[in-house]
Design an enzyme around this catalytic site. Structure first.
Site, PDB file in Angstrom:
ATOM      1  N   ALA A  40      36.256  21.679  38.053  1.00  0.00           N
ATOM      2  CA  ALA A  40      35.769  23.049  37.209  1.00  0.00           C
ATOM      3  C   ALA A  40      35.159  24.215  36.526  1.00  0.00           C
ATOM      4  CB  ALA A  40      36.172  23.590  39.127  1.00  0.00           C
ATOM      5  N   TYR A 195      60.453  42.271  45.257  1.00  0.00           N
ATOM      6  CA  TYR A 195      59.795  41.093  45.230  1.00  0.00           C
ATOM      7  C   TYR A 195      59.536  40.645  46.543  1.00  0.00           C
ATOM      8  CZ  TYR A 195      58.663  36.819  43.051  1.00  0.00           C
ATOM      9  OH  TYR A 195      57.895  35.649  43.276  1.00  0.00           O
TER      10      TYR A 195
END
Length: 324
Positions: A40, A195
């Site tokens: 890729a 978080y």
């Protein structure tokens, strides 16, 4: 250990274009490396050009000659929504396709504060800026999916289960809640709650994105993943300053947690494995734990109504910032 081996189980990605946010270190580094190794063209999206280019040079040393040069730098500052939008718009001038988008970058253990747009830093960086980035490239993802295998992967965490119940996600005021009294907003418990809220956001984001793809007849897939307990530098930097036990804690984490390379396995499985494409009903919109196992949503992650409410709220907040 995983039955999925990135070295042997990732198919050829030749001709594909990928973006990995935060690809210059930790889990993101190894996701980027393996995508490039298998063919890729990978845009390493990061804020620091020097850090990104140092990482790219290191990758080129690890890659075979034919794979060198496949990783390219894309400037991306996720601290603001406007910065993320600008980066995505720049990407559209560089490529006419996007096959793989991995939202990996995140902040952990961040002191409470608002960014320049008035949004709590952790939610801005971990969700709202990636959301804005995705909005810009979404038409390209949809276009690419007409003739290719397109996947969006967001790194969530088991910590999503510890997010405050009932969302705390639907308005700027809720998102800006420090999740603790003024005297303790920068304690470990409040940092973890902020978080955790952002990791719930990542899961809800991919759930709705999958519903969107399905509603328009697109074959694109959206998947959230828990990479496992990984001894990244961000995690180690978080525990090292702890009084008395910091050094010992960092040593123990490195000894018993996954390495960053192992932490990349589940995201790579979600982004590339033929098994995922062959079992769309199983994996589309799912939440994966190491190494590629589907885990049932729990708590607010299983709240179908919240999935839609949160997507709409994110769009309103992002639009409000961009129009200001």
């Amino acid at each position: 250990m995983s039955k999925f081996n990135p070295q042997t189980d990732i198919p050829s990605l030749t001709g594909k274009v990928a973006i990995v946010t935060g690809g210059n270190r930790g889990i993101g580094y190894h996701i980027t490396l393996e995508l490039a190794r298998h063919g890729a063209t990978v845009y390493l999206a990061a804020r620091s050009e020097s850090a990104a280019k140092d990482a790219i040079r290191q990758m080129d040393e690890e890659l075979e000659a034919a794979a060198r040069g496949r990783v390219k730098f894309l400037h991306l500052d996720l601290s603001t929504i406007k910065g993320a939008k600008s980066s995505a718009e720049h990407f559209l001038t560089l490529e006419g396709q996007l096959d793989i988008l991995v939202h990996n970058a995140a902040v952990l253990g961040h002191n409470y504060g608002l960014n320049s747009e008035g949004i709590e830093d952790t939610m801005a960086t971990n969700h709202l800026a990636p959301f804005a980035f995705t909005q810009v490239v979404l038409p390209l993802l949809e276009k690419t999916s007409k003739s290719a295998d397109v996947r969006v992967v967001a790194l969530s965490s088991y910590m999503y289960k510890k997010a405050p119940k009932g969302g705390k996600l639907l308005t700027v005021e809720e998102i800006n809640d420090a999740l603790g009294p003024p005297a303790s907003i920068n304690t470990l418990s409040s940092m973890q709650l902020r978080y955790s809220r952002s990791k719930l956001a990542n899961l809800l984001f991919t759930r709705h994105l999958q519903e969107h793809f399905k509603s328009i007849g697109s074959t694109a897939l959206a998947i959230s993943v828990n990479p496992g307990d990984v001894a990244t530098e961000s995690v180690l930097d978080f525990v090292r300053p702890l009084p008395l036990i910091g050094g010992l804690a960092a040593w123990a984490l490195k000894a018993y947690m996954f390495t960053p390379a192992q932490g990349a396995y589940t995201a790579l499985f979600a982004a590339t494995s033929p098994t995922v494409r062959e079992n769309v009903d199983t994996y589309g919109g799912s939440y994966l734990i190491p190494f590629g196992k589907v885990e049932t949503f729990v708590g607010d992650g299983a709240n179908d109504e919240l999935v839609t409410q949160f997507w709409d709220a994110s769009a309103r907040i992002v639009d409000g910032v961009l129009s200001s």
